[in-house]
Design an enzyme around this catalytic site. Structure first.
Site, short mmCIF file in Angstrom:
data_model
loop_
_atom_site.label_atom_id
_atom_site.label_comp_id
_atom_site.label_asym_id
_atom_site.label_seq_id
_atom_site.Cartn_x
_atom_site.Cartn_y
_atom_site.Cartn_z
N GLN A 177 15.62 16.57 -0.62
CA GLN A 177 15.96 17.44 -1.03
C GLN A 177 16.62 18.41 -0.81
O GLN A 177 17.82 18.68 -1.63
CB GLN A 177 14.29 18.16 -1.77
CG GLN A 177 13.76 17.22 -1.89
CD GLN A 177 14.22 16.83 -3.57
OE1 GLN A 177 14.12 17.01 -4.13
NE2 GLN A 177 13.85 14.51 -3.06
N HIS B 52 20.28 18.52 -2.33
CA HIS B 52 20.90 18.03 -3.64
C HIS B 52 20.74 19.69 -4.27
O HIS B 52 22.29 19.58 -5.35
CB HIS B 52 19.51 18.61 -4.78
CG HIS B 52 18.93 16.60 -5.06
ND1 HIS B 52 19.54 16.31 -6.07
CD2 HIS B 52 18.67 15.78 -4.69
CE1 HIS B 52 19.30 14.89 -5.70
NE2 HIS B 52 17.99 15.01 -5.32
N GLU C 206 7.12 20.02 -7.16
CA GLU C 206 7.58 18.50 -7.84
C GLU C 206 7.51 17.67 -7.33
O GLU C 206 6.72 16.53 -7.95
CB GLU C 206 9.59 19.06 -7.78
CG GLU C 206 9.76 18.45 -8.81
CD GLU C 206 11.26 17.67 -8.56
OE1 GLU C 206 11.42 19.00 -7.97
OE2 GLU C 206 12.18 17.58 -10.21
N HIS C 207 7.85 17.01 -5.86
CA HIS C 207 7.54 15.74 -5.14
C HIS C 207 7.01 15.95 -3.98
O HIS C 207 7.09 17.18 -3.34
CB HIS C 207 9.20 15.56 -4.47
CG HIS C 207 9.78 14.64 -5.30
ND1 HIS C 207 11.28 16.15 -5.72
CD2 HIS C 207 10.09 14.51 -6.43
CE1 HIS C 207 11.79 15.95 -6.80
NE2 HIS C 207 11.64 14.35 -7.07
N ASP D 31 12.88 8.71 -6.95
CA ASP D 31 14.47 8.90 -7.29
C ASP D 31 15.21 7.11 -7.59
O ASP D 31 15.90 7.99 -9.32
CB ASP D 31 15.30 9.52 -6.51
CG ASP D 31 15.07 11.07 -6.55
OD1 ASP D 31 14.20 11.15 -7.02
OD2 ASP D 31 15.55 11.57 -4.66
N HIS E 192 -9.93 28.56 -49.48
CA HIS E 192 -10.59 27.37 -48.39
C HIS E 192 -11.64 27.33 -49.04
O HIS E 192 -12.13 25.67 -49.34
CB HIS E 192 -10.86 27.69 -47.25
CG HIS E 192 -9.17 28.45 -46.51
ND1 HIS E 192 -8.19 29.11 -46.87
CD2 HIS E 192 -8.50 27.21 -45.76
CE1 HIS E 192 -7.14 28.76 -46.10
NE2 HIS E 192 -7.67 27.73 -45.32
#
Lengths: 434, 434
Positions: free
Chosen positions: B259, B262, B327-328, B361, B420
């Site tokens: 990670q 990235h 996230e992971h 991934d 209505h």
């Protein structure tokens, strides 16, 4: 007068496109004001919320009175007449029964390479429901927002409902109680959204905020999106009725008016394969408008945004309806299933002449929080899924890593992500040594 | 050095809260620029898109060359080495097999009152996929966005992928082809998002836009949200590894680095019940950083945002992980199922030491477009459902209307929505007359 269009007319395409692109919302420029309010609530917490409530709702609160006390709630609920209580209870029961079926299923399986795969659904931890005050304070909306959250298994559920000048709606409090919510803050506007998103000394932050609101609430929801989840930014309501000549014009007129009475910028459209029927419906609308309580709202809506479209056949009706992607769609035709098969975009569909849209607003079971402004092209009404999220699952075995790991390594290298590749390679090397 | 925290320390709560609230994104003020670009594309269409592409990507296009020609695509694809082509094909096949299982089911049933209820899923009509250019041009992301759309049944699927200075990534074009997409516009930035949302003379508008991008793309997606659907606004990537001492520190180090490499603002966190193991992993990270190609990215990420947290036991590990909502999430422990049962918020979960996150991934099958910045508290990774929407269905019979119609009328009157109520009453009156 509403617009009358006929698909046989030479100028039809241009007029239909203009109808689609009609701008009904005059979004006021509130974004800067809302940004200031959010910053203030983040900085000063309760103090800011209390000051803003005094300013906008003319109501003096303290941290201790931000929420209704159990006694206040019970006292207000006791004033609700039995008929209304029974109706609300029936609605809650039916909405719950429908939404329970939306609970999603977890999955686990092992694929041919031996990889164990799957997913698992879990509930959002805490959700906040915004309930408008004043004219648009609808107890039915409390049920429609709270029950899906409750069915999803949300542990903490709170309401923010402004009470301008201290006026609370007992039916809103009853609807909250029927949905199992006992924390109801009497605050509103952007300050309520900010308090739920960021928290204050008294108000714990939530993970997801849903519910309708005015331009300030909508702008605040858009701004806090990302920090918390939100449902949708609701626009003015719409109905599209596809009806053949075998309908009572008065029923269709009332169905059209039941959207028009919501808002001067609501939109009601009739598509029919019989021009004379279309004219009869338009006359019935005018007749009803003479006495309708909300004629000062429904009248302008119908005249400014209403439309009667005559088409060659029901296939063409479906085609135009799909281009509109209406929030509410009534199919008042003999063969509802055949027509349904041609519908690709619509929030809620009502089948046959015995199903007025108002049934869906209250008691049918499906949710009445629906995509507006043509967003049914890409989004759905509120559901249990809006209060849940999915974690994907994967478990490799050494054999599976041998089988598919090298491809992952190749792709990692092709994307110049060396550590990704090495994390696979280090494990493969161990296997090769063993 | 990353941060070292221990849940037994007196200052743990404050330091853990600070870690949670760490601001990793320095969102540049691009909103005004983006608003101008969107307005320009809406006004001038192709001409604006072409001018902006010349300005930002130093690439001169005409309406005829906005999209790659089939010949250009085939020529680029022919340059892809066989190993990469095979790996990408295997990935596409596995991703498709996983996502096919996400196709939702329609439902129809009749309730005890005779009301026919249900829902029906339909695909979004047209979707546009944004693929970044330059360093973050990942073919795997093309598969992860396009395949769920294709499985959902989206009829028209296009890609916008900028090619700064004309440089295209052949693997991106191959991934598009493997996903069945043949319309690829070589444009990017806010202008590409605006063109897909509003359309130009050459580019037909879509209903939903997905895919990652820089700050301009993110701001543009936020602005066109409502006009079209969007996926999520992705933030920098994160991984959280829960590992006991029975792991290879080097493997865990590589997973953390996969990670960190990235983005300088990516975040990698290790939670372990063994302080000595945590230190061993930190040493292994430093060792790997000495030679890692992307050490100039992974190093700052690890040192500025990385953390090693020692906890008393795995129950505490799950609790802290849930507060992060990563996230992971890797569960590198002996009893993965027991720990999984305690996890409530995570985008993707990787079970056991043989499942490095990099598998997810590329080739595992689950989607790699996942909620970042703690948004796994309220949202899910990309799926087939993101390219579909649900219409609710309801059909009353006269008998059902007799049974539940009066309650709807009561609620309509209580909300002061007369039309209505009348739409139900008119039908009930007919039944009473018959």
């Amino acid at each position: 007068m509403p617009q009358f269009l006929d698909s046989r007319d030479a100028d039809f395409d241009a007029r239909f496109a203009a109808l689609l692109n009609m701008k009904r919302e005059d979004a006021p420029e509130v974004d800067d004001i809302v940004a200031g309010i959010i910053a203030d609530v983040r900085d000063r917490g309760d103090a800011a919320v209390i000051e803003l409530t005094e300013k906008f709702d003319r109501l003096t609160l303290t941290p201790d009175t931000l929420a209704f006390s159990p006694q206040e709630i019970d006292a207000a609920i006791a004033t609700v007449p039995a008929a209304e209580r029974d109706a609300l209870e029936l609605a809650a029961e039916r909405i719950r029964a429908y939404h329970v079926r939306q609970r999603p299923e977890d999955a686990r399986w092992t694929d041919p390479e031996g990889v164990e795969l799957g997913w698992r659904w879990t509930a959002v931890g805490a959700a906040g429901l915004y309930v408008p005050g004043g004219l648009a304070s609808y107890p039915s909306s409390v049920l429609m927002n709270a029950i899906p959250a409750q069915v999803a298994g949300v542990e903490r559920l709170v309401i923010c409902a402004p009470t301008p000048d201290g006026t609370a709606n007992p039916l809103v409090l009853l609807a909250a109680k029927l949905s199992g919510i006992d924390t109801i803050y009497r605050i509103g506007g952007a300050q309520a959204v900010a308090a739920m998103a960021y928290g204050t000394e008294t108000i714990a932050p939530v993970d997801k905020i849903t519910g309708p609101g005015n331009a300030f609430v909508a702008a605040a929801k858009r701004r806090v999106f990302g920090k918390v989840g939100i449902d949708m930014i609701a626009g003015p309501s719409e109905i599209l009725v596809i009806a053949d000549a075998e309908n009572d014009p008065d029923w269709v007129a009332l169905d059209l008016l039941s959207q028009a009475e919501h808002d001067e910028v609501a939109q009601s459209i009739l598509i029919t394969d019989d021009a004379a029927f279309g004219e009869a419906v338009a006359r019935a609308v005018e007749a009803r408008l003479e006495t309708l309580e909300r004629r000062h709202i429904a009248g302008p809506s119908w005249r400014d945004y209403g439309a009667v479209i005559t088409v060659r056949d029901l296939t063409e009706a479906a085609e135009f309806s799909n281009r509109v992607a209406p929030e509410h769609l009534e199919l008042c035709v003999a063969d509802t299933e055949a027509l349904l098969g041609k519908i690709t975009h619509a929030g809620a569909i009502f089948l046959g002449q015995w199903t007025p849209e108002a049934i869906g607003d209250y008691i049918g079971g499906p949710n009445h929080v629906l995509p507006t402004a043509r967003s049914a092209r890409f989004s759905s009404g509120l559901s249990v899924l809006d209060f849940m999220k999915r974690s994907t699952l994967a478990q490799m075995t050494p054999a599976a890593l041998r089988a598919i790991g090298p491809a992952a390594e190749t792709l990692a290298i092709s994307e110049s992500l060396e550590a990704h590749g090495l994390s696979v390679r280090a494990r493969l090397d161990r296997l090769n040594r063993e």
